[in-house]
Scaffold this active site. Structure first.
Site, PDB file in Angstrom:
ATOM      1  N   ARG A 115       0.591  -1.006  -0.265  1.00 35.43           N
ATOM      2  CA  ARG A 115       0.020   0.119   0.309  1.00 35.43           C
ATOM      3  C   ARG A 115       0.774   1.438   0.137  1.00 35.43           C
ATOM      4  O   ARG A 115       0.173   1.894   0.482  1.00 35.43           O
ATOM      5  CB  ARG A 115      -0.891   0.221   1.439  1.00 35.43           C
ATOM      6  N   LYS A 136       2.863  11.287 -11.436  1.00 36.70           N
ATOM      7  CA  LYS A 136       1.489  10.596 -12.085  1.00 36.70           C
ATOM      8  C   LYS A 136       2.581   9.182 -12.032  1.00 36.70           C
ATOM      9  O   LYS A 136       3.829   9.654 -13.101  1.00 36.70           O
ATOM     10  CB  LYS A 136       1.563  11.308 -13.493  1.00 36.70           C
ATOM     11  N   GLU A 178       8.413  17.289 -25.496  1.00 41.28           N
ATOM     12  CA  GLU A 178       7.763  17.671 -24.163  1.00 41.28           C
ATOM     13  C   GLU A 178       8.722  18.592 -24.108  1.00 41.28           C
ATOM     14  O   GLU A 178       7.781  20.011 -23.663  1.00 41.28           O
ATOM     15  CB  GLU A 178       7.775  16.461 -23.674  1.00 41.28           C
ATOM     16  N   LYS A 221       6.634  23.550 -16.137  1.00 37.69           N
ATOM     17  CA  LYS A 221       5.125  21.696 -15.398  1.00 37.69           C
ATOM     18  C   LYS A 221       5.037  22.228 -13.958  1.00 37.69           C
ATOM     19  O   LYS A 221       3.663  21.685 -13.367  1.00 37.69           O
ATOM     20  CB  LYS A 221       6.133  20.624 -15.307  1.00 37.69           C
ATOM     21  N   GLU A 231      -4.963  16.931 -11.987  1.00 31.21           N
ATOM     22  CA  GLU A 231      -5.714  17.347 -13.517  1.00 31.21           C
ATOM     23  C   GLU A 231      -7.546  17.234 -13.336  1.00 31.21           C
ATOM     24  O   GLU A 231      -7.797  16.397 -13.883  1.00 31.21           O
ATOM     25  CB  GLU A 231      -5.539  16.082 -13.639  1.00 31.21           C
ATOM     26  N   ARG A 235      -4.213  21.010 -15.003  1.00 33.24           N
ATOM     27  CA  ARG A 235      -2.997  19.683 -15.896  1.00 33.24           C
ATOM     28  C   ARG A 235      -3.050  19.768 -16.674  1.00 33.24           C
ATOM     29  O   ARG A 235      -2.371  18.644 -17.443  1.00 33.24           O
ATOM     30  CB  ARG A 235      -3.072  18.699 -14.290  1.00 33.24           C
ATOM     31  N   ASN A 239      -1.624  18.161 -21.387  1.00 32.96           N
ATOM     32  CA  ASN A 239      -1.672  16.807 -22.126  1.00 32.96           C
ATOM     33  C   ASN A 239      -1.952  17.637 -23.958  1.00 32.96           C
ATOM     34  O   ASN A 239      -1.882  16.893 -25.073  1.00 32.96           O
ATOM     35  CB  ASN A 239      -3.094  16.851 -22.176  1.00 32.96           C
ATOM     36  N   HIS A 242      -1.196  14.906 -26.956  1.00 25.92           N
ATOM     37  CA  HIS A 242      -1.770  13.619 -26.550  1.00 25.92           C
ATOM     38  C   HIS A 242      -2.452  13.169 -26.402  1.00 25.92           C
ATOM     39  O   HIS A 242      -3.241  11.591 -26.990  1.00 25.92           O
ATOM     40  CB  HIS A 242      -0.842  13.964 -24.973  1.00 25.92           C
ATOM     41  N   HIS A 246      -0.967   9.939 -28.072  1.00 25.59           N
ATOM     42  CA  HIS A 246      -1.314   8.738 -27.021  1.00 25.59           C
ATOM     43  C   HIS A 246      -2.003   7.331 -28.534  1.00 25.59           C
ATOM     44  O   HIS A 246      -1.455   6.085 -28.758  1.00 25.59           O
ATOM     45  CB  HIS A 246      -2.553   8.497 -26.246  1.00 25.59           C
ATOM     46  N   HIS A 256       7.214   7.835 -27.973  1.00 29.08           N
ATOM     47  CA  HIS A 256       6.190   8.848 -27.198  1.00 29.08           C
ATOM     48  C   HIS A 256       6.017  10.090 -27.726  1.00 29.08           C
ATOM     49  O   HIS A 256       4.951  10.644 -28.236  1.00 29.08           O
ATOM     50  CB  HIS A 256       6.039   8.728 -25.431  1.00 29.08           C
TER      51      HIS A 256
HETATM   52  N1  LIG Z   1       3.790  10.092 -15.868  1.00 32.79           N
HETATM   53  C1  LIG Z   1       4.367  11.472 -16.527  1.00 32.79           C
HETATM   54  O1  LIG Z   1       4.529  12.176 -15.952  1.00 32.79           O
HETATM   55  C2  LIG Z   1       4.567  10.840 -18.091  1.00 32.79           C
HETATM   56  C3  LIG Z   1       4.836  11.977 -18.693  1.00 32.79           C
HETATM   57  C4  LIG Z   1       5.163  12.137 -19.721  1.00 32.79           C
HETATM   58  C5  LIG Z   1       5.441  11.094 -20.207  1.00 32.79           C
HETATM   59  N2  LIG Z   1       5.396  10.029 -19.555  1.00 32.79           N
HETATM   60  C6  LIG Z   1       5.823   8.468 -20.267  1.00 32.79           C
HETATM   61  O2  LIG Z   1       6.835   8.330 -20.400  1.00 32.79           O
HETATM   62  C7  LIG Z   1       7.512   6.971 -21.281  1.00 32.79           C
HETATM   63  C8  LIG Z   1       8.217   7.534 -22.196  1.00 32.79           C
HETATM   64  O3  LIG Z   1      10.044   7.699 -21.859  1.00 32.79           O
HETATM   65  P1  LIG Z   1      11.296   7.754 -22.428  1.00 32.79           P
HETATM   66  O4  LIG Z   1      11.237   8.159 -23.508  1.00 32.79           O
HETATM   67  O5  LIG Z   1      11.650   8.282 -21.212  1.00 32.79           O
HETATM   68  O6  LIG Z   1      10.776   6.753 -22.860  1.00 32.79           O
HETATM   69  P2  LIG Z   1      11.594   5.032 -22.101  1.00 32.79           P
HETATM   70  O7  LIG Z   1      11.633   5.114 -20.760  1.00 32.79           O
HETATM   71  O8  LIG Z   1      10.946   3.768 -22.820  1.00 32.79           O
HETATM   72  O9  LIG Z   1      13.162   4.984 -22.566  1.00 32.79           O
HETATM   73  C9  LIG Z   1      13.838   5.608 -23.919  1.00 32.79           C
HETATM   74  C10 LIG Z   1      14.254   4.027 -24.630  1.00 32.79           C
HETATM   75  O10 LIG Z   1      15.605   5.047 -23.794  1.00 32.79           O
HETATM   76  C11 LIG Z   1      16.480   4.257 -23.555  1.00 32.79           C
HETATM   77  N3  LIG Z   1      17.323   4.802 -22.831  1.00 32.79           N
HETATM   78  C12 LIG Z   1      16.861   5.926 -21.759  1.00 32.79           C
HETATM   79  N4  LIG Z   1      17.649   6.280 -20.766  1.00 32.79           N
HETATM   80  C13 LIG Z   1      19.323   6.070 -21.746  1.00 32.79           C
HETATM   81  C14 LIG Z   1      19.807   6.584 -21.514  1.00 32.79           C
HETATM   82  N5  LIG Z   1      20.922   7.145 -20.792  1.00 32.79           N
HETATM   83  N6  LIG Z   1      20.999   6.201 -22.755  1.00 32.79           N
HETATM   84  C15 LIG Z   1      21.027   5.717 -23.751  1.00 32.79           C
HETATM   85  N7  LIG Z   1      19.723   4.998 -24.048  1.00 32.79           N
HETATM   86  C16 LIG Z   1      18.494   5.764 -22.976  1.00 32.79           C
HETATM   87  C17 LIG Z   1      15.989   2.863 -22.834  1.00 32.79           C
HETATM   88  O11 LIG Z   1      16.223   1.866 -22.840  1.00 32.79           O
HETATM   89  C18 LIG Z   1      14.508   3.085 -24.357  1.00 32.79           C
HETATM   90  O12 LIG Z   1      14.881   2.110 -24.717  1.00 32.79           O
HETATM   91  C19 LIG Z   1       5.559   7.226 -21.925  1.00 32.79           C
HETATM   92  O13 LIG Z   1       5.724   5.337 -21.197  1.00 32.79           O
HETATM   93  C20 LIG Z   1       4.774   8.188 -21.339  1.00 32.79           C
HETATM   94  O14 LIG Z   1       3.796   7.707 -21.037  1.00 32.79           O
HETATM   95  C21 LIG Z   1       4.806   9.557 -18.349  1.00 32.79           C
END
Ligand SMILES: NC(=O)c1ccc[n+]([C@@H]2O[C@H](COP(=O)([O-])OP(=O)(O)OC[C@H]3O[C@@H](n4cnc5c(N)ncnc54)[C@H](O)[C@@H]3O)[C@@H](O)[C@H]2O)c1
Length: 355
Positions: A115, A136, A178, A221, A231, A235, A239, A242, A246, A256
């Site tokens: 939890r 989030k 972003e 942000k 949200e 907030r 999006n 998005h 998405h 993404h």
């Molecule tokens: N929680 C939130 O508020 C929020 C906001 C925006 C996006 N997201 C989520 O974030 C995700 C996308 O994040 P992302 O783009 O970081 O993707 P990711 O975590 O999938 O990383 C992208 C790729 O980069 C590689 N990688 C990571 N760090 C590296 C580094 N330093 N050197 C080399 N390779 C590296 C990873 O192995 C992966 O293949 C999505 O799932 C999206 O829904 C969440």
């Protein structure tokens, strides 16, 4: 650079600098168990930099598959059962080391393990300047992205910019979406400034001044989430791009931010239709082409399938699709958009790529 949330309680620092990892120790004193949850690619690429964490803090390490495949119910079940088999107590801290997928997944594990246990975000991508802040967390469902999750604040965000040096350009592009989105939410001067700084792919690859733009992005942000953590109103502005993004990401499994950039262009077209805006669509498409975003995929889009996914967006209400639109740069609003307008805008978008 250090930013700090300003909630009434449970605030957390966001440390954005080279070698920030050296400051991790001050946040992990006194826990009975420390579990590092590390993206497999990051673990391979940064093994020596991360080795001291397991030895110095006697931490247990869980290596998770790179990227989005981690954010599944199946993998969540497997991982949480494995953690529970270690007789962990609530006096545990999970540390997410990776991009947004790692952070979202680890945060959701932390929110639900016994939890709720503490967690720290150690983002390693440009995109994660966004995902690691705001609390989030979540995983994907077979019905769409991020549909299973929670609002759960980290104890700290330790953003060590050294990690960015090994990012492939495709991930730089993904993260830049972003950063650019945050400029669009700010004002015209911010957009002009960032377009000048990163005017083409070569400039973006160099990542000069990225620390400043990441800081500005996080600041934007924070300003929004501090007003509306869960949200219910402003907030939703985050999006931007998005709703359509998405749907594209889920269908074509592209990074993404690539999908969000396409969603941002689509939003400009819809804003021109619905809000009588005069956004220069050619300018934005040309800018993305100069940055080398892979946009050819747009010619494969089919409206019905993407519309079906847009109908599942969390922002929707009984009227149907609710989109974030720009009533001018820096002036986002959330508005219902009729299917006929969505279709018309879709056709305008696709027409650019079928020429
Ligand atoms: N929680 C939130 O508020 C929020 C906001 C925006 C996006 N997201 C989520 O974030 C995700 C996308 O994040 P992302 O783009 O970081 O993707 P990711 O975590 O999938 O990383 C992208 C790729 O980069 C590689 N990688 C990571 N760090 C590296 C580094 N330093 N050197 C080399 N390779 C590296 C990873 O192995 C992966 O293949 C999505 O799932 C999206 O829904 C969440």
């Amino acid at each position: 650079m250090i930013l700090e949330t300003t909630y009434n309680s449970n605030n957390y620092p966001i440390i954005v600098e080279h070698n920030a990892l050296e400051q991790l120790h001050q946040f992990i004193q006194g826990y009975k168990d420390i579990v590092l949850v590390v993206d497999a690619t990051v673990n391979n690429t940064w093994s020596s930099a991360l080795a001291f964490l397991t030895s110095e803090y006697d931490a247990h390490k869980v290596i998770i598959p790179s990227g989005e495949s981690t954010k599944s119910l199946t993998f969540y079940a497997e991982t949480i059962e494995a953690l529970l088999s270690r007789q962990l107590t609530r006096d545990t801290c999970l540390i997410a080391i990776g991009g947004g997928a790692t952070g979202d997944f680890t945060g959701f594990l932390a929110a639900t393990l016994l939890r709720g246990v503490d967690f720290i975000q150690v983002p390693t991508t440009i995109l994660a300047h966004d995902s690691s802040v705001g609390g989030k967390v979540g995983i994907n469902s077979q019905h769409g992205k991020n549909l299973i999750g929670a609002f759960y604040r980290p104890k700290a965000v330790i953003y060590d910019l050294n990690f960015l040096s090994t990012l492939p350009f495709s991930e730089v592009l993904s993260g830049y979406a972003e950063v650019y989105k945050h400029a669009l939410l700010n004002n015209e001067a911010a957009v002009r400034e960032i377009e000048q700084q990163y005017s083409d792919a070569t400039e973006l690859k160099a990542l000069d001044e990225i620390e400043y733009y990441l800081y500005k992005g996080i600041e934007t942000k924070l300003n929004i989430i501090l007003q509306d953590e869960k949200e219910s109103n402003v907030r939703k502005y985050l999006n931007l791009g998005h709703t359509f993004g998405h749907a594209v990401e889920y269908t074509f499994k592209i990074p993404h931010g690539h999908a969000v950039m396409i969603g941002i262009i689509y939003q400009f077209i819809v804003s021109n239709q619905v809000l009588n805006q005069d956004f220069d669509i050619e300018h934005y498409i040309q800018y993305l082409q100069d940055l080398n975003y892979p946009l050819d995929i747009i010619s494969q889009f089919e409206f019905d399938a993407l519309y079906a996914l847009m109908l599942k967006d969390k922002k929707n209400n009984q009227q149907g699709v609710q989109m974030v639109l720009l009533d001018g740069i820096g002036n986002p609003i959330v508005k219902h958009v009729d299917k006929s307008i969505l279709l018309q805008s879709f056709e305008l978008l696709v027409a650019h790529f079928k020429k």
